[in-house]
Motif scaffolding. Sequence first.
Motif, PDB file in Angstrom:
ATOM      1  N   LEU A  74      40.490  58.156  12.172  1.00 13.74           N
ATOM      2  CA  LEU A  74      39.156  58.400  11.629  1.00 13.74           C
ATOM      3  C   LEU A  74      38.793  57.326  10.610  1.00 13.74           C
ATOM      4  CD1 LEU A  74      36.618  60.175  10.982  1.00 13.74           C
ATOM      5  CD2 LEU A  74      38.069  61.412   9.356  1.00 13.74           C
ATOM      6  N   ILE A  75      37.612  56.741  10.788  1.00 14.36           N
ATOM      7  CA  ILE A  75      37.065  55.829   9.788  1.00 14.36           C
ATOM      8  C   ILE A  75      35.755  56.459   9.308  1.00 14.36           C
ATOM      9  CG2 ILE A  75      36.198  53.501   9.281  1.00 14.36           C
ATOM     10  CD1 ILE A  75      39.220  53.582   9.926  1.00 14.36           C
ATOM     11  N   LEU A 102      36.764  50.152  13.205  1.00 14.57           N
ATOM     12  CA  LEU A 102      37.356  50.957  14.278  1.00 14.57           C
ATOM     13  C   LEU A 102      37.469  50.163  15.575  1.00 14.57           C
ATOM     14  CD1 LEU A 102      38.539  53.760  14.579  1.00 14.57           C
ATOM     15  CD2 LEU A 102      36.341  54.527  15.470  1.00 14.57           C
ATOM     16  N   GLU A 103      36.484  49.325  15.868  1.00 12.23           N
ATOM     17  CA  GLU A 103      36.553  48.502  17.085  1.00 12.23           C
ATOM     18  C   GLU A 103      37.701  47.494  17.002  1.00 12.23           C
ATOM     19  OE1 GLU A 103      32.475  47.126  17.299  1.00 12.23           O
ATOM     20  OE2 GLU A 103      31.969  48.700  18.766  1.00 12.23           O
ATOM     21  N   ARG A 104      37.979  46.956  15.812  1.00 17.95           N
ATOM     22  CA  ARG A 104      39.144  46.053  15.648  1.00 17.95           C
ATOM     23  C   ARG A 104      40.443  46.817  15.899  1.00 17.95           C
ATOM     24  NH1 ARG A 104      36.171  44.069  11.283  1.00 17.95           N
ATOM     25  NH2 ARG A 104      37.441  45.162   9.766  1.00 17.95           N
ATOM     26  N   HIS A 105      40.525  48.040  15.374  1.00 23.02           N
ATOM     27  CA  HIS A 105      41.719  48.866  15.611  1.00 23.02           C
ATOM     28  C   HIS A 105      41.855  49.192  17.098  1.00 23.02           C
ATOM     29  CE1 HIS A 105      42.498  49.097  11.412  1.00 23.02           C
ATOM     30  NE2 HIS A 105      41.593  50.014  11.124  1.00 23.02           N
ATOM     31  N   GLU A 106      40.745  49.511  17.743  1.00 23.44           N
ATOM     32  CA  GLU A 106      40.781  49.826  19.175  1.00 23.44           C
ATOM     33  C   GLU A 106      41.309  48.632  19.972  1.00 23.44           C
ATOM     34  OE1 GLU A 106      37.912  51.546  22.749  1.00 23.44           O
ATOM     35  OE2 GLU A 106      36.958  50.689  20.968  1.00 23.44           O
ATOM     36  N   GLU A 107      40.851  47.456  19.635  1.00 23.11           N
ATOM     37  CA  GLU A 107      41.304  46.235  20.314  1.00 23.11           C
ATOM     38  C   GLU A 107      42.816  46.037  20.125  1.00 23.11           C
ATOM     39  OE1 GLU A 107      40.529  41.508  19.741  1.00 23.11           O
ATOM     40  OE2 GLU A 107      38.742  42.797  19.742  1.00 23.11           O
ATOM     41  N   THR A 108      43.293  46.257  18.913  1.00 23.54           N
ATOM     42  CA  THR A 108      44.720  46.124  18.614  1.00 23.54           C
ATOM     43  C   THR A 108      45.542  47.121  19.429  1.00 23.54           C
ATOM     44  OG1 THR A 108      44.249  45.358  16.375  1.00 23.54           O
ATOM     45  CG2 THR A 108      46.445  46.251  16.769  1.00 23.54           C
ATOM     46  N   ILE A 109      45.072  48.360  19.497  1.00 25.07           N
ATOM     47  CA  ILE A 109      45.790  49.402  20.239  1.00 25.07           C
ATOM     48  C   ILE A 109      45.791  49.091  21.729  1.00 25.07           C
ATOM     49  CG2 ILE A 109      45.774  51.846  20.902  1.00 25.07           C
ATOM     50  CD1 ILE A 109      44.465  52.315  18.035  1.00 25.07           C
ATOM     51  N   ARG A 110      44.634  48.758  22.280  1.00 23.54           N
ATOM     52  CA  ARG A 110      44.541  48.488  23.722  1.00 23.54           C
ATOM     53  C   ARG A 110      45.330  47.250  24.132  1.00 23.54           C
ATOM     54  NH1 ARG A 110      41.572  52.446  25.815  1.00 23.54           N
ATOM     55  NH2 ARG A 110      39.768  53.243  24.677  1.00 23.54           N
ATOM     56  N   SER A 111      45.505  46.313  23.200  1.00 23.75           N
ATOM     57  CA  SER A 111      46.292  45.111  23.511  1.00 23.75           C
ATOM     58  C   SER A 111      47.792  45.401  23.501  1.00 23.75           C
ATOM     59  CB  SER A 111      45.986  43.998  22.504  1.00 23.75           C
ATOM     60  OG  SER A 111      46.598  44.282  21.249  1.00 23.75           O
ATOM     61  N   GLY A 112      48.180  46.569  22.966  1.00 20.19           N
ATOM     62  CA  GLY A 112      49.594  46.921  22.898  1.00 20.19           C
ATOM     63  C   GLY A 112      50.287  46.380  21.660  1.00 20.19           C
ATOM     64  N   THR A 113      49.533  45.757  20.761  1.00 21.79           N
ATOM     65  CA  THR A 113      50.116  45.198  19.546  1.00 21.79           C
ATOM     66  C   THR A 113      50.606  46.293  18.608  1.00 21.79           C
ATOM     67  OG1 THR A 113      48.604  43.335  19.760  1.00 21.79           O
ATOM     68  CG2 THR A 113      49.670  43.612  17.625  1.00 21.79           C
ATOM     69  N   LEU A 116      48.152  53.820  18.186  1.00 19.94           N
ATOM     70  CA  LEU A 116      47.205  54.564  17.372  1.00 19.94           C
ATOM     71  C   LEU A 116      47.942  55.233  16.218  1.00 19.94           C
ATOM     72  CD1 LEU A 116      44.185  56.641  18.378  1.00 19.94           C
ATOM     73  CD2 LEU A 116      45.922  57.732  16.985  1.00 19.94           C
ATOM     74  N   ALA A 117      49.101  55.815  16.498  1.00 20.39           N
ATOM     75  CA  ALA A 117      49.868  56.509  15.455  1.00 20.39           C
ATOM     76  C   ALA A 117      50.254  55.561  14.320  1.00 20.39           C
ATOM     77  CB  ALA A 117      51.113  57.154  16.052  1.00 20.39           C
ATOM     78  N   THR A 118      50.672  54.363  14.663  1.00 22.66           N
ATOM     79  CA  THR A 118      51.071  53.389  13.643  1.00 22.66           C
ATOM     80  C   THR A 118      49.886  53.007  12.764  1.00 22.66           C
ATOM     81  OG1 THR A 118      52.791  52.518  15.081  1.00 22.66           O
ATOM     82  CG2 THR A 118      52.076  51.100  13.277  1.00 22.66           C
ATOM     83  N   ILE A 119      48.756  52.724  13.384  1.00 27.48           N
ATOM     84  CA  ILE A 119      47.572  52.331  12.616  1.00 27.48           C
ATOM     85  C   ILE A 119      47.038  53.507  11.808  1.00 27.48           C
ATOM     86  CG2 ILE A 119      45.181  51.525  12.791  1.00 27.48           C
ATOM     87  CD1 ILE A 119      46.093  49.847  15.219  1.00 27.48           C
ATOM     88  N   ALA A 120      47.006  54.694  12.421  1.00 29.91           N
ATOM     89  CA  ALA A 120      46.477  55.874  11.727  1.00 29.91           C
ATOM     90  C   ALA A 120      47.245  56.154  10.438  1.00 29.91           C
ATOM     91  CB  ALA A 120      46.511  57.094  12.645  1.00 29.91           C
TER      92      ALA A 120
END
Length: 188
Positions: A74-75, A102-113, A116-120
Amino acid sequence: MSETGLPAGWEIRMSNSRQLPYYFNPSTNESRWEPPADTDSKKLTAYMAANHTARPTDSNSSGGSDKIRAAHLLIKHEGSRRPSSWKEQNITRTKEEALAILERHEETIRSGTASLATIATTESDCSSARKGGDLGYFGRGDMQKEFEEAAFALRPGDMSGVVETASGLHLIERYASSLPSFSLTWDD
C-alpha cells in the motif's frame, strides 16, 4: 537452491498459532515471516501456490468458506482516508507521486528483482508491512469493495496491477484459495 526457491538450509513450516507458513533454518534456529535473502521469488511463489493452496476434497462440497489469502503493498497519498502510516506521521505526497512510486515497485517485482513481500516490509504504508504485506485469510465483505474484487479475481500466485481504494494505491498478490485443508508433519 531447492524446489521451494529458498536458499540451502531453509525450509517452510506452518505456524500453529497463525496457521500461516513461515521460513525456518534448523541449523541456526532462525525463523521469520518473510523469505530469507537470496530466495528465488518466482520459484517460491509457484511452490506456495502449488503446495500451500487448499484444494477441494469433495466436488459436491458447499465450499462454505469462500476465503482467500493475499498480501499487498500500500502506498498512501494526501487524499487517502487516513494519510499517515507506521513510517510517516503525515503523508503529503500527491496521488500521482504515490502512483509513480507504486509503478516503480511493480516493475521491480515483475522483473524478479525483489518480491512483493520484500518490498512491502520496508515500503508499504500498511501495518501488515511487518508480515511482508500478508493479510492472512479474508472473505467477501471483509475488505473494501475495489480491493476485494481485485483480490478475488486473481489466481493463486498472480499479482494485480495498481488498485485504488479509499486507503490509497495497492498491488495485491494472491497466495491461496480457501482456508488450508492440509496437515503437515515434521520430523524431529
